[in-house]
Design a protein around this motif. Structure first.
Motif, short mmCIF file in Angstrom:
data_model
loop_
_atom_site.label_atom_id
_atom_site.label_comp_id
_atom_site.label_asym_id
_atom_site.label_seq_id
_atom_site.Cartn_x
_atom_site.Cartn_y
_atom_site.Cartn_z
N LEU A 1 0.84 -1.20 0.00
CA LEU A 1 0.00 0.00 0.00
C LEU A 1 0.87 1.24 0.00
O LEU A 1 0.58 2.22 -0.67
N VAL A 2 1.95 1.19 0.78
CA VAL A 2 2.86 2.33 0.83
C VAL A 2 3.51 2.55 -0.54
O VAL A 2 3.64 3.67 -1.01
N THR A 3 3.86 1.44 -1.19
CA THR A 3 4.52 1.56 -2.48
C THR A 3 3.60 2.20 -3.52
O THR A 3 4.06 2.90 -4.42
N LEU A 4 2.30 1.98 -3.38
CA LEU A 4 1.38 2.58 -4.35
C LEU A 4 1.54 4.09 -4.39
O LEU A 4 1.26 4.74 -5.38
N LEU A 5 2.00 4.67 -3.27
CA LEU A 5 2.10 6.12 -3.19
C LEU A 5 3.31 6.67 -3.92
O LEU A 5 3.52 7.86 -3.99
N SER A 6 4.14 5.78 -4.47
CA SER A 6 5.29 6.32 -5.19
C SER A 6 4.97 6.51 -6.66
O SER A 6 5.84 6.88 -7.44
N HIS B 1 1.47 2.23 11.76
CA HIS B 1 2.86 2.65 11.96
C HIS B 1 3.41 3.44 10.77
O HIS B 1 4.58 3.77 10.75
N GLU B 2 2.58 3.66 9.78
CA GLU B 2 3.10 4.24 8.55
C GLU B 2 2.70 5.70 8.40
O GLU B 2 2.61 6.22 7.29
N MET B 3 2.41 6.36 9.53
CA MET B 3 1.94 7.74 9.47
C MET B 3 2.81 8.63 8.58
O MET B 3 2.31 9.43 7.80
N LYS B 4 4.12 8.45 8.67
CA LYS B 4 5.03 9.37 7.97
C LYS B 4 4.83 9.36 6.46
O LYS B 4 5.11 10.34 5.79
N VAL B 5 4.37 8.23 5.94
CA VAL B 5 4.19 8.14 4.49
C VAL B 5 3.19 9.17 4.01
O VAL B 5 3.25 9.65 2.88
#
Lengths: 441, 877
Positions: free
Chosen positions: B288-293, B319-323
């Motif tokens: 999911l985080v990678t989708l933001l790249s 835990h991924e707030m910073k993204v």
């Protein structure tokens, strides 16, 4: 629940119809104009991705100055699939036609219709792999700018100190895949860096998104092996041994990549298809092996004549042999700022006040590692108050770091089977771009 | 030779030329001609007349030419069905061709020709192709079944194609499987009750095997299909999850999201204490985080979906707030979406981090984003109770910046915080009141009024504050009017003795002068409540309101459930709105509560209040006032008649607004509202009060009489009396104040910019000044920034036409010479009587002076008016 593309069209930036294909007969071609009206009337703050007109949804991307639009009638369609597909299609057209422009699309419309026929059937996406497609496509591409090896000759191959500093001309990498008498492989390692440094100098966030791209123009290449750093590791728990381990948090691979040698030897094996493909994508957050490339030490004060003084010291923390190019520092300034005078440390630096974006932009064409630049900006702000001092907001930097990766990822070797004769067909390039580099003041 | 030449413009007779070329013997020429035809087709020209000629080119062994002809056929077959039949024989023949490419091409094209007649010819070739030895032909034929089904569903069933299609799910080639799945899924959608896609463990197994081998697009079809399956038990769903999980690291984000969708669905089946459940949760975060790249467009779609996922299972990304920290180069729609997700992820553990970040955002440049950031701080306060205090102090810091929109937004937010935590933070009210004057947005004004009304007993000058809002009651937006009405009623209930007049005033303003049914309705409800039973009124209005719910914009659980099943689809981007009852509209809520409480406290009183006869609405509210109409009739044919404003309104600005007729309600106690039908119809523009009466009002006021008594004595309305007295208090005069003049083209800042530039660089030209102003945001003509000044003349006594001529004689022509204006100039003066006097006209004619024609009643055309105003202001200082 299915993704079905109803129509697909390509428009020039002026709205001329370049390509129009109806897959399912659900709507007429009058919607093209509806789309163009909608997209040009779109205010900048609206999400441009999906627009709807009656039952029809438009999904579009812009590539090469053209609008690539797909329509669909079912709300169950996945915008991801469609956007990804449109991007892929644009890449495919680039691979076939050499470059992407209104002219190249016009010149090759028959080829593009043929491609579309194979790529989408009745709205179902079939394939976007150029390997598969080359079996079906008959039309020869027409190239607007023939590629020749002479383009390579103006690059100083002799006297270059390292292998890396040899640079292939950009035109070598953009040409049609079909007219590939001249062969070559380009491997690009591209990283995007986003950093936030707090006002106290603490690094609040440092992320890298990277990708390895392969452009292949080899006809008889059956396998390519790309070796990464041996100490390359994925995830936080799998650090191996000591020393400068290169590690990333998360990795994604192209489905053509075989990973049987990856775990032990960090070798990516693939059978490259013609054209461009992203072989690997990776990301790393927070644990960068090196400090962020730039630090900024600003001082903001008000002189006795009511002017705003900004002192800036920019320190480049790269290794001494490396350098950043096209550095541009943008500082938000208070509203109503009318004029700017500056003292810069060298003549090739520039500084400019941009009233539209309420910011001043300081550009430095080149900044080597370990150096420190300073500048003084004096701003005339009528009615300067202490509140407007607060408007001198977070400083944004953009820059490019050639021949450098922030994660430390390196290509150890690049081997082609069968072994190709001649030395200069394989190119490896590294670059790190700033994605969003913010220093708060 | 390039193809672009085909796009050149069509000339007449081109069709005939093409016809000739199409029938040419040379293959190359034929191909070029067909290309030209298709180019014309693309740009929207009608080339259907060439149908027979193009079809003639069909029988060729050149694949490239064949494809082009087929392309043409698909487009025009519908408009020429009879001609299309001509092509059938070739199609049938091509379906038997030894080359699989041609077989597939024929069956694909036939399916795209949406003509009923062709279907009967299609069946046999299709049946053969479905069993073809070449997978490329089979996969094309599978799609063709779906095409045929769309044209003639019955035929497909009768011919047994559906069973053949089902068999293809077990095909050895994954591409064929994927297309068969796609075709079956689509057909199944149009037959909701059929068991076309009866997914059993065996087919599941086949699908999961094919999943590993087929193309990325095929994987999407299969994953979408898997999401419809309901596993028998948690073991089965675990094994499916295990086999789908590798898809999460696919490079194609559409595959990733489809896999996420499947996993989210099957996770429901897994017991939460299972180890595997935890592992799966951990595995979901990185993709999911990678989708933001990705590119901003994809990012936006991803964020909309993540927004749903976070609402359903916040633990995945906790835990991924910073993204989700905003990047400065994100487009605004991405920023806003990230902000929303940040708030959803905010918890006690990370609130300090989030607040620090939000405070940074609140000082950025982009106004919309800053507003959202301030709102976000408020939402944090409401969501995480422990952080409320810190949020409030952050908001106060922001108010101190005095940036107008930040202050307004902060006040709106603080109102919500008050609603959530009543009586906790009223110490900040004093700070808020300081900023009262800078509020110009309805929402902020309404919020401030709400706060004043709610805490009226703690604010000493609450009545003054509210009264100051009441002055311009009719210019306020409905939102503010409603809020003001409620606030004053609250104030009255809390301090009944001092505020009787005020409440009377607002009630009559609301009920009798307003066209807004909501406002009138609420006015009457309050009025009747107050007049029938003040105790009940108190109970109803001041009753404790339910606390603001934690997150009003959470999506309803059922809708969320449904949207989760549609992750990655268009529906997930639109986020269909939550139901209307969860309204964030304070007016709606307020009125809802009033009715609610009325009904629950005293149904009989409620009946009386709600069903009481309402005053009849005056016949036509949008009729122009009679006096105005009369005035306008005199100006027929002018601009004024277009705008429906008297010319005087253009001149006078706001000072021309008259107080509208208010009924003089008698008595010191609150009376029940009359049936003021006659009052409503007297909304004419009344004449100005004479100075005598105004003086008399002031005298009586000084004598200590109330507005109402003065009004009664002099037969004037209370509001008029109030207006006169307020003006006297402010300006110590009852005379008409000077009118404000036409609106300024150049803002004071622009004026000072001009002055400064001219002072520093006397040689600046008008053009430069104009450009400079343009850069500062004001567009004016060169003439507005005048070049220089003429001579000034001191006038003694009253000026007439003759005197004017004298002045012109003495100063005007010398001025022209001195300014070196040369020939091409035009003289401009307004239509003052002395300017239009006969003597003046004659003088001008004698001197051959070109006069700019001046439309009547248009002082705003006078550029020097701006200067005079400046002068007046300077002199007044």
């Amino acid at each position: 629940m299915m993704t079905m593309i109803s129509q697909l069209f390509i428009l020039s930036s002026k709205g001329d119809h370049l390509i129009y294909k109806d897959f399912r007969g659900e709507a007429g071609n009058d919607v093209i104009n509806v789309f163009y009206e909608k997209v040009t009337a779109l205010p900048g703050d609206q999400p441009p991705v999906v627009m709807s007109h009656r039952d029809l949804h438009f999904v579009h991307v812009r590539q090469g100055g053209l609008y690539w639009v797909a329509t669909t009638t079912s709300a169950g369609s996945s915008p991801f699939t469609i956007i990804d597909f449109l991007n892929r299609l644009a890449a495919l057209v680039t691979d076939y036609c050499g470059s992407l422009s209104e002219k190249s699309v016009q010149m090759n419309f028959a080829l593009i219709y043929e491609l579309l026929d194979e790529v989408v059937d009745y709205g179902y996406i079939q394939t976007t792999s150029s390997d598969v497609l080359k079996n079906f496509i008959q039309t020869e591409a027409v190239s607007s700018r023939p590629f020749s090896l002479f383009d390579l000759s103006n690059v100083g191959l002799f006297g270059a100190e390292t292998q890396q500093s040899k640079v292939a001309p950009s035109s070598a990498a953009t040409r049609p895949i079909q007219s590939s008498r001249d062969q070559g492989v380009f491997v690009d390692v591209i990283e995007r860096l986003s950093v936030i440094i707090g006002s106290n100098g603490a690094v609040m966030k440092a992320d890298v998104e990277g990708e390895i791209k392969v452009k292949c123009y080899m006809l008889n290449c059956s396998e390519m092996r790309i070796g990464l750093n041996e100490e390359f590791s994925i995830g936080r728990s799998t650090l191996r041994g000591y020393g400068a381990a290169v590690h990333v948090d998360e990795c994604r691979f192209h489905q053509a990549v075989k990973l049987d040698e990856f775990d032990d030897h960090r070798i990516l094996k693939l059978c490259p298809s013609q054209g461009e493909q992203t072989v690997m994508q990776y990301q790393l957050s927070d644990n960068l092996p090196s400090p962020p490339p730039f630090r900024l030490f600003p001082t903001i004060e008000r002189d006795n004549r009511g002017r705003l003084l900004i002192y800036m010291k920019l320190r480049c923390d790269l290794p001494p042999k490396s350098a950043a190019i096209n550095v541009s520092v943008s500082v938000p300034v208070p509203k109503g700022c009318v004029s700017l005078s500056q003292e810069l440390s060298s003549p090739e630096q520039r500084c400019e006040l941009k009233p539209q974006s309420r910011s001043l932009v300081w550009t430095v064409p080149r900044c080597s590692g370990g150096t420190q630049l300073s500048a003084v900006f004096k701003l005339d702000v009528p009615g300067l108050s202490s509140a407007s001092m607060l408007e001198v907001g977070p400083v944004g930097l953009t820059f490019e770091l050639p021949k450098l990766t922030s994660t430390g990822l390196q290509i150890r070797f690049l081997r082609l089977t069968p072994v190709q004769p001649g030395p200069s067909q394989r190119w490896v390039r590294y670059v790190t771009h700033s994605d969003s580099y913010i220093i708060r003041v | 030779m390039t193809d672009s030449k085909y796009f050149t413009t069509t000339k007449k007779g081109e069709i005939f030329e093409l016809k000739a070329e199409l029938n040419s013997d040379k293959k190359e020429k034929k191909k070029e001609a067909v290309k030209k035809v298709i180019a014309s087709m693309t740009v929207g020209k009608d080339v259907s007349a060439l149908f027979p000629d193009v079809v003639n080119c069909m029988q060729t062994d050149n694949l490239e030419l064949k494809k082009l002809v087929y392309l043409y056929l698909m487009n025009y077959a519908k408009s020429q069905p009879d001609m299309a039949i001509m092509a059938v024989n070739t199609f049938v023949k091509d379906c038997e061709d030894p080359n699989p490419l041609i077989r597939a091409l024929a069956v694909r094209t036939m399916g795209c020709i949406r003509v009923d007649k062709i279907t009967e010819y299609l069946c046999e070739p299709l049946r053969k192709c479905l069993k073809d030895e070449d997978p490329y032909v089979r996969k094309t034929a599978a799609v063709c079944v779906a095409k045929l089904h769309d044209i003639n569903a019955q035929l497909v069933e009768d011919q047994g194609f559906l069973d053949t299609l089902k068999d293809l799910i077990s095909d050895s080639n994954p591409m064929v499987v994927a297309n068969a799945v796609a075709a079956l899924s689509e057909i199944a959608e149009s037959h909701p009750n059929s068991n076309l896609m009866d997914l059993n463990p065996q087919t599941m197994n086949k699908l999961l095997t094919a999943l590993n081998e087929c193309t990325e697009w095929g994987q999407i079809f299969i994953l979408d299909c898997l999401a419809n399956y309901t596993p028998r038990d948690d073991r089965e769903s675990q094994s499916i999850c295990e086999r789908v999980t590798p898809r999460l690291s696919h490079a194609n984000s559409a595959v990733v999201l489809s896999a996420v969708k499947v996993l989210m669905k099957f996770m429901e089946m897994l017991p939460k204490d299972l180890d595997y459940y935890g592992t799966l949760l951990k595995k979901l975060a990185p993709p999911l985080v990678t989708l933001l790249s990705a590119e901003p467009e994809l990012q936006y779609v991803a964020l909309r979906n993540i927004n749903l996922i976070v609402q359903r299972r916040p633990e995945i990304l906790k835990h991924e707030m910073k993204v989700f920290y905003v990047k400065y180069n994100d487009p605004i729609y991405v920023k806003l979406e990230k902000l929303d997700i940040m708030i959803r992820l905010a918890s006690q553990a990370n609130i300090a981090q989030v607040l620090a970040e939000l405070k940074e955002y609140a000082t950025e440049v982009d106004v919309d984003f800053v507003r959202k950031a301030v709102r976000a701080i408020g939402r944090c306060a409401i969501k995480v109770e422990q952080s409320a205090e810190r949020c409030v102090s952050t908001l106060l810091d922001l108010i101190q910046t005095k940036v107008n929109y930040v202050v307004q937004e902060a006040i709106v937010v603080i109102k919500d915080i008050f609603r959530k935590y009543p009586n906790k933070y009223e110490s900040v009210i004093a700070t808020l009141c300081e900023n009262l004057d800078s509020l110009d947005e309805p929402e902020a004004r309404a919020a401030m009024i709400w706060i004043v009304g709610e805490y009226a007993e703690r604010i000493d000058n609450a009545d003054e504050l509210l009264e100051s809002f009441l002055e311009g009651f009719h210019d306020e937006s409905t939102q503010v009017q409603l809020q003001l009405l409620t606030a004053i009623v609250k104030l009255f209930l809390k301090k009944p003795t001092e505020t009787q007049e005020l409440v009377q005033q607002v009630l009559s303003l609301a009920t009798q002068d307003s066209d807004n049914p909501d406002l009138r309705d609420r006015g009457y409800i309050y009025w009747r409540l107050l007049s029938t039973d003040p105790v009940a009124a108190k109970e109803v209005v001041l009753a404790e309101k339910p606390l603001i719910s934690e997150e009003t914009d959470l999506i309803e659980p059922t809708l969320l459930e449904e949207l989760i099943c549609h992750i990655g689809t268009l529906a997930s981007v639109y986020h269909k709105p939550p139901s209307a009852f969860d309204s964030d509209n304070p007016d709606l809520r307020d009125r809802g509560y009033i009715y609610w409480r009325l009904l629950s406290t005293d149904p009989v009183a409620a009946k009386e209040v709600v069903l009481a006869e309402k005053p009849l609405i005056s016949e036509e509210t949008d009729l122009i006032e009679p006096t105005l109409l009369e005035e306008l009739i005199c100006h027929i044919g002018t601009l004024a008649s277009v705008y429906h404003k008297p010319p005087s309104a253009f001149v006078e600005g706001n000072h021309g607004v008259q107080h509208k007729g208010l009924p003089g309600s008698a008595g010191s106690h609150l009376s029940t509202p009359k049936q003021p039908a006659s009052n409503i119809s007297t909304m004419g523009k009344t004449k100005e009060l004479s100075t005598d009466i105004r003086d008399k009002i002031v005298d009586l006021h000084k004598a200590g009489m109330g507005y109402k008594r003065i009004g009664k004595q002099l037969g004037e309305k209370i509001s008029t009396v109030g207006a006169v007295i307020r003006k006297w208090k402010k300006h110590h005069t009852t005379a008409n104040l000077p009118r404000s003049g036409p609106p300024h083209k150049i803002l004071p800042r622009g004026v000072s910019l001009i002055m400064r530039t001219v002072r520093n660089h006397p040689k600046t030209t008008r053009g430069e000044l104009m450009n400079q102003l343009k850069a500062a945001g004001t567009t004016v003509t060169k003439e507005t920034v005048a070049k220089g000044t003429e001579h000034l003349h001191r006038i003694e006594g009253r000026m007439d036409g003759a005197m004017y001529c004298g002045i012109l004689d003495q100063h005007f022509l010398p001025s022209v010479r001195e300014l070196k204006m040369g020939q091409g100039w035009v003289f401009q003066h307004n239509n003052d009587p002395k300017h239009t006097a006969k003597a003046t006209k004659e003088w001008l004619k004698k001197k051959h002076i070109k006069v700019l024609e001046w439309p009547s009643q248009s002082p705003n055309l006078n550029p020097i008016g701006n200067l005079w105003r400046e002068l007046k202001i300077r002199v007044a200082r």
